[in-house]
Design an enzyme around this catalytic site. Structure first.
Site, PDB file in Angstrom:
ATOM      1  CG  HIS A 148      30.253  -2.421 -11.229  1.00 14.31           C
ATOM      2  ND1 HIS A 148      31.137  -1.689 -10.468  1.00 14.31           N
ATOM      3  CD2 HIS A 148      30.584  -2.185 -12.529  1.00 14.31           C
ATOM      4  CE1 HIS A 148      31.974  -1.031 -11.272  1.00 14.31           C
ATOM      5  NE2 HIS A 148      31.650  -1.311 -12.533  1.00 14.31           N
TER       6      HIS A 148
ATOM      7  CB  CYS B 115       7.511  -0.912   0.167  1.00 21.98           C
ATOM      8  SG  CYS B 115       9.232  -0.904   0.715  1.00 21.98           S
ATOM      9  N   GLY B 116       7.046   1.867   0.899  1.00 20.52           N
ATOM     10  CA  GLY B 116       7.205   3.236   1.377  1.00 20.52           C
ATOM     11  C   GLY B 116       8.636   3.716   1.287  1.00 20.52           C
TER      12      GLY B 116
ATOM     13  N   GLY C  88      11.268   1.378   0.307  1.00 21.48           N
ATOM     14  CA  GLY C  88      12.027   0.468  -0.567  1.00 21.48           C
ATOM     15  C   GLY C  88      12.836  -0.548   0.226  1.00 21.48           C
TER      16      GLY C  88
ATOM     17  CG  HIS D 132      -0.209  -0.134   2.508  1.00 22.62           C
ATOM     18  ND1 HIS D 132       0.363  -1.322   2.913  1.00 22.62           N
ATOM     19  CD2 HIS D 132       0.093   0.783   3.476  1.00 22.62           C
ATOM     20  CE1 HIS D 132       0.968  -1.144   4.085  1.00 22.62           C
ATOM     21  NE2 HIS D 132       0.826   0.131   4.435  1.00 22.62           N
TER      22      HIS D 132
ATOM     23  NE  ARG E  98      36.726  -4.679 -12.029  1.00 21.66           N
ATOM     24  CZ  ARG E  98      36.369  -3.833 -12.995  1.00 21.66           C
ATOM     25  NH1 ARG E  98      36.384  -4.211 -14.254  1.00 21.66           N
ATOM     26  NH2 ARG E  98      35.983  -2.594 -12.700  1.00 21.66           N
TER      27      ARG E  98
ATOM     28  N   GLY F 137      11.996  -2.568   3.002  1.00 22.92           N
ATOM     29  CA  GLY F 137      11.368  -3.864   3.290  1.00 22.92           C
ATOM     30  C   GLY F 137      11.348  -4.756   2.060  1.00 22.92           C
ATOM     31  CG  MET F 138       8.989  -3.790  -1.455  1.00 24.55           C
ATOM     32  SD  MET F 138       8.017  -5.301  -1.633  1.00 24.55           S
ATOM     33  CE  MET F 138       6.430  -4.622  -2.105  1.00 24.55           C
TER      34      MET F 138
HETATM   35  C1  RB5 Z   1       4.279   0.460   5.213  1.00 18.32           C
HETATM   36  O1  RB5 Z   1       3.772   1.391   6.085  1.00 18.32           O
HETATM   37  C2  RB5 Z   1       5.813   0.546   5.177  1.00 18.32           C
HETATM   38  O2  RB5 Z   1       6.331   0.024   6.339  1.00 18.32           O
HETATM   39  C3  RB5 Z   1       6.337  -0.208   3.969  1.00 18.32           C
HETATM   40  O3  RB5 Z   1       5.781   0.316   2.817  1.00 18.32           O
HETATM   41  C4  RB5 Z   1       7.836  -0.165   3.752  1.00 18.32           C
HETATM   42  O4  RB5 Z   1       8.327   1.129   3.789  1.00 18.32           O
HETATM   43  C5  RB5 Z   1       8.643  -1.105   4.534  1.00 18.32           C
HETATM   44  O5  RB5 Z   1       9.867  -1.216   4.385  1.00 18.32           O
END
Ligand code: RB5
Length: 156
Positions: free
Chosen positions: A102, A69-70, A72, A11, A136, A74-75
């Site tokens: 690289h 994500c908010g 980046g 979200h 390399r 967590g993803m």
């Molecule tokens: C969601 O609120 C937030 O925690 C998520 O999007 C992200 O930033 C996590 O790393």
């Protein structure tokens, strides 16, 4: 590039995901949107959406993908759990280029709440149009593959 590109967000990244999707579709690129829908008002868990895309990359069904994500963060953490995934969190043009040259990064991670959205489209363009240098740098990626294999067999 004619290959399909996967894209997913939680979200916190759905607005930027939608902008990137429209931007790439305008260029007639083949985009596979794995959610979450822009219309959804649900708060979802980023590992679920990272997994959707990372599994397709790990299995070789997709070569490249984008996760938003908010922040980046967590993803990128979640996606990099999958063997063969090299997910790079990018906040500037230099890193967008270098992570391809690289690191052969096959997933681009972006933070909707961190970066300017017009600049994000520029990062996507750079990342999509930069080719891995090999040489390399391939040697170094091979060492990462060795680590994955060693960890995989120690968990059996
Ligand atoms: C969601 O609120 C937030 O925690 C998520 O999007 C992200 O930033 C996590 O790393």
């Amino acid at each position: 590039m004619s290959q399909q590109i996967g894209i997913a967000s939680d979200h916190g990244g759905k607005v930027l995901k939608d902008k990137i999707t429209c931007f790439l579709k305008e260029q007639s690129l083949d985009i596979r949107d794995l959610g979450v829908s822009l219309d959804s008002s649900a708060s979802v868990d980023y590992p679920d959406y990272a997994a959707q895309l990372a599994k397709l990359i790990a299995s070789g069904q997709l070569k490249r993908g984008i996760l938003v994500c908010g922040s980046g963060v967590g993803m990128s953490i979640a996606a990099n759990r999958y063997p063969g995934v090299r997910a790079a969190l990018v906040t500037d043009e230099f890193t967008a280029k270098m992570c391809r040259l690289h690191n052969d990064a096959n997933i681009l991670c972006l933070g909707e709440r961190v970066i300017n959205h017009d600049r994000a489209l520029e990062f996507v363009t750079i990342w999509l149009n930069t080719t891995f240098e090999g040489g390399r740098h391939q040697q170094r990626l091979d060492k990462i593959t060795e680590i994955e294999k060693a960890l995989g067999s120690s968990q059996k």
